[in-house]
Design a protein around this motif. Structure first.
Motif, PDB file in Angstrom:
ATOM      1  N   PRO A  81       0.803  -1.238   0.000  1.00 17.72           N
ATOM      2  CA  PRO A  81       0.000   0.000   0.000  1.00 17.72           C
ATOM      3  C   PRO A  81       0.829   1.277   0.000  1.00 17.72           C
ATOM      4  O   PRO A  81       0.302   2.349  -0.321  1.00 17.72           O
ATOM      5  CB  PRO A  81      -0.818  -0.111   1.305  1.00 17.72           C
ATOM      6  N   PRO A  84       2.055   3.397  -4.143  1.00 14.04           N
ATOM      7  CA  PRO A  84       1.477   4.491  -4.937  1.00 14.04           C
ATOM      8  C   PRO A  84       1.896   5.877  -4.456  1.00 14.04           C
ATOM      9  O   PRO A  84       2.136   6.770  -5.265  1.00 14.04           O
ATOM     10  CB  PRO A  84      -0.036   4.262  -4.781  1.00 14.04           C
ATOM     11  N   ARG A  85       2.023   6.063  -3.146  1.00 13.60           N
ATOM     12  CA  ARG A  85       2.473   7.360  -2.631  1.00 13.60           C
ATOM     13  C   ARG A  85       3.914   7.633  -3.059  1.00 13.60           C
ATOM     14  O   ARG A  85       4.273   8.763  -3.414  1.00 13.60           O
ATOM     15  CB  ARG A  85       2.375   7.388  -1.105  1.00 13.60           C
ATOM     16  N   ARG A  88       3.998   8.582  -6.780  1.00 10.27           N
ATOM     17  CA  ARG A  88       3.486   9.925  -7.027  1.00 10.27           C
ATOM     18  C   ARG A  88       4.493  10.996  -6.598  1.00 10.27           C
ATOM     19  O   ARG A  88       4.611  12.038  -7.227  1.00 10.27           O
ATOM     20  CB  ARG A  88       2.150  10.146  -6.300  1.00 10.27           C
ATOM     21  N   PRO A 233      -6.359  10.164  -8.289  1.00  7.32           N
ATOM     22  CA  PRO A 233      -6.407   8.741  -7.951  1.00  7.32           C
ATOM     23  C   PRO A 233      -7.840   8.217  -7.969  1.00  7.32           C
ATOM     24  O   PRO A 233      -8.807   8.974  -7.903  1.00  7.32           O
ATOM     25  CB  PRO A 233      -5.826   8.708  -6.525  1.00  7.32           C
ATOM     26  N   ILE A 237     -11.419   3.222  -3.687  1.00  9.11           N
ATOM     27  CA  ILE A 237     -11.032   1.924  -4.251  1.00  9.11           C
ATOM     28  C   ILE A 237     -11.234   0.790  -3.251  1.00  9.11           C
ATOM     29  O   ILE A 237     -11.605  -0.328  -3.627  1.00  9.11           O
ATOM     30  CB  ILE A 237      -9.567   1.974  -4.752  1.00  9.11           C
ATOM     31  N   TRP A 238     -11.040   1.067  -1.957  1.00 14.77           N
ATOM     32  CA  TRP A 238     -11.202   0.014  -0.950  1.00 14.77           C
ATOM     33  C   TRP A 238     -12.669  -0.338  -0.715  1.00 14.77           C
ATOM     34  O   TRP A 238     -12.971  -1.304  -0.019  1.00 14.77           O
ATOM     35  CB  TRP A 238     -10.537   0.432   0.364  1.00 14.77           C
ATOM     36  N   THR A 358      -8.123  -0.792 -15.291  1.00 17.00           N
ATOM     37  CA  THR A 358      -7.838   0.607 -14.977  1.00 17.00           C
ATOM     38  C   THR A 358      -7.555   1.361 -16.270  1.00 17.00           C
ATOM     39  O   THR A 358      -7.228   0.757 -17.295  1.00 17.00           O
ATOM     40  CB  THR A 358      -6.628   0.739 -14.030  1.00 17.00           C
ATOM     41  N   ALA A 362      -1.425   5.562 -13.098  1.00 21.15           N
ATOM     42  CA  ALA A 362      -1.644   5.854 -11.676  1.00 21.15           C
ATOM     43  C   ALA A 362      -2.723   4.936 -11.100  1.00 21.15           C
ATOM     44  O   ALA A 362      -2.600   4.427  -9.985  1.00 21.15           O
ATOM     45  CB  ALA A 362      -2.048   7.318 -11.494  1.00 21.15           C
ATOM     46  N   GLY A 363      -3.791   4.713 -11.867  1.00 22.15           N
ATOM     47  CA  GLY A 363      -4.838   3.810 -11.409  1.00 22.15           C
ATOM     48  C   GLY A 363      -4.342   2.389 -11.285  1.00 22.15           C
ATOM     49  O   GLY A 363      -4.693   1.664 -10.332  1.00 22.15           O
ATOM     50  N   GLN A 366      -2.383   2.120  -8.143  1.00 21.36           N
ATOM     51  CA  GLN A 366      -3.256   2.140  -6.970  1.00 21.36           C
ATOM     52  C   GLN A 366      -3.957   0.799  -6.788  1.00 21.36           C
ATOM     53  O   GLN A 366      -4.011   0.254  -5.676  1.00 21.36           O
ATOM     54  CB  GLN A 366      -4.275   3.261  -7.126  1.00 21.36           C
ATOM     55  N   GLY A 369      -1.465  -1.740  -5.657  1.00 33.07           N
ATOM     56  CA  GLY A 369      -1.174  -1.631  -4.226  1.00 33.07           C
ATOM     57  C   GLY A 369      -2.200  -2.342  -3.376  1.00 33.07           C
ATOM     58  O   GLY A 369      -1.858  -3.082  -2.451  1.00 33.07           O
TER      59      GLY A 369
END
Length: 423
Positions: A81, A84-85, A88, A233, A237-238, A358, A362-363, A366, A369
């Motif tokens: 997880p 992605p941060r 970016r 983003p 998503i969760w 996606t 970026a997607g 994410q 992740g």
């Protein structure tokens, strides 16, 4: 929220560069991707033939020895997880380079003469692989947008080639280097160094592209143009059923793979097969995985939806496990072929879902992740749980029956993940 491709809104972006960056010559880019992929399973597979020697060297119990392979899998789930941060903030190219270098450092840390260093190295390796697991699908989607599924097949196949190569060369390397298990396992840090050197041009070109974009932006700042919305983003998503279906498909498929990686030779030997032959059966199954990992994403990319393909992988898993349950020794080679196709194909299809479901790099990062965080945390329970059930029941019937039950969950999750929808 999932939408059909026909319903997707058109999103404009303020980024002045095209989606595909063409960071370097395509051959150089592909070489870098393949060398990075070779590292992503090699250091895990290399340790399996050495576990007995490591156990004797440090006087570890059987449970503690099992953690040598379980800890990296667990920390792949923990580290996913965060990626992605990182991408970016620092850019995918620098994150990939850093992860490869950290992976090489973890390989060296693992062979230091200390139990603490052994497990610390396993943690570092797991986190580094987690970062690569999440970064690479997004990068593949960005650089090869029209061939993302096919390139995912090439990339996932290369990972399995690296694993097969490492498993086969660990013992010969030990003999050739004459330094025991430490020299054999430590040698794989050189592969990480080679990958880092091959990847460095991507980092340099990415920095040059960003600097050029800044100059263009500054020059155009006085021009009048309508405001555009930045790419954002994926929201919620969760809470997305589609994201959870992909995550469960990857997680339980991985649990089945890691459970059989840990125990398939033992299952065959406990039913009377010679240990040498059991090892050959297992190695052959790993070889067959390469074909499944390459072909299944190719088929996936040519289909409007992948429901039938996902259910087919689940059914093949069920047939292979059933053969191990009903006729483990007479049907061993048949099971090896069926499980090889199913396991390699499930890996390739799970990675293909990330790029097919996606609309942006970026997607994809994410979703990667989330799906790999869930996936590897679930997968880590497989080897330990199967061993505990075998010890509690005195046989392999209960673990294999439970695996058959889990296959039905894979089929249901794959049916949902295979819909022609995007996040």
């Amino acid at each position: 929220m999932a939408v059909t491709r026909a319903q997707q809104p058109v999103v404009t972006t303020a980024v002045p560069l095209p989606v595909r960056s063409r960071l370097a010559h395509p051959a150089l880019l592909l070489t870098g991707i393949l060398l990075v992929a070779l590292n992503m399973r090699a250091c895990l597979a290399a340790v399996s033939p050495m576990v007995g020697e490591i156990q004797r060297s440090f006087g570890l119990s059987a449970t503690a020895s099992g953690l040598i392979t379980t800890v990296p899998v667990l920390f792949q789930g923990v580290g996913a997880p965060l990626t992605p941060r990182l991408t970016r903030r620092f850019g995918t190219e620098r994150v990939v380079l850093g992860a490869v270098l950290v992976l090489g450092a973890g390989v060296l840390l693992r062979v230091l003469p200390s139990v603490a260093a052994l497990y610390a190295g396993c943690v570092v390796i797991g986190v580094a692989i987690a970062v690569l697991n999440v970064s690479m699908p997004g990068l593949v989607k960005r650089e090869f947008p029209d061939r993302a599924a096919a390139m995912t097949g090439v990339y996932s196949t290369t990972m399995l080639v690296g694993a097969t190569m490492a498993a086969g060369l660990s013992v010969p390397l030990e003999h050739a280097l004459g330094g025991g298990w430490e020299a054999s396992l430590g040698a794989w840090s050189l592969l990480a160094l080679v990958a880092a050197v091959a990847w460095l041009p991507q980092v340099l070109r990415a920095r040059a592209a960003r600097d050029g974009a800044g100059v263009v932006s500054a020059a155009a700042s006085g021009a009048t143009s309508p405001p555009v919305a930045p790419v954002r983003p994926i929201q919620g998503i969760w809470r997305s059923p589609l994201a959870w279906q992909i995550s469960l498909f990857m997680g339980i498929s991985s649990l089945l793979v890691y459970t059989l990686v840990a125990w398939m030779p033992t299952i065959l030997a406990d039913h009377g097969m010679d240990r040498g032959e059991a090892g050959l059966v297992f190695a052959f199954s790993n070889l067959v995985q390469v074909a499944g990992a390459f072909l299944v994403p190719l088929f996936a990319g040519r289909m409007t939806n992948q429901r039938a393909l996902a259910v087919s992988m689940a059914l093949l898993n069920a047939v292979g496990i059933a053969v191990l349950l009903i006729a483990p020794v007479p049907g061993a080679w048949v099971a090896a072929v069926i499980l090889g196709v199913a396991q390699g194909g499930s890996l390739g299809l799970g990675l293909a879902f990330i790029v097919l479901r996606t609309d942006s790099a970026a997607g994809a990062a994410q979703l990667g992740g989330m799906s790999q965080a869930v996936g590897y945390l679930v997968a880590a329970a497989g080897p330990v749980g199967a061993g505990a059930l075998r010890q509690a029941t005195g046989g392999w019937t209960t673990p294999l029956v439970l695996m058959l039950v889990l296959v039905s969950v894979v089929a249901v999750a794959g049916w949902g993940a295979g819909r022609d929808r995007t996040l």
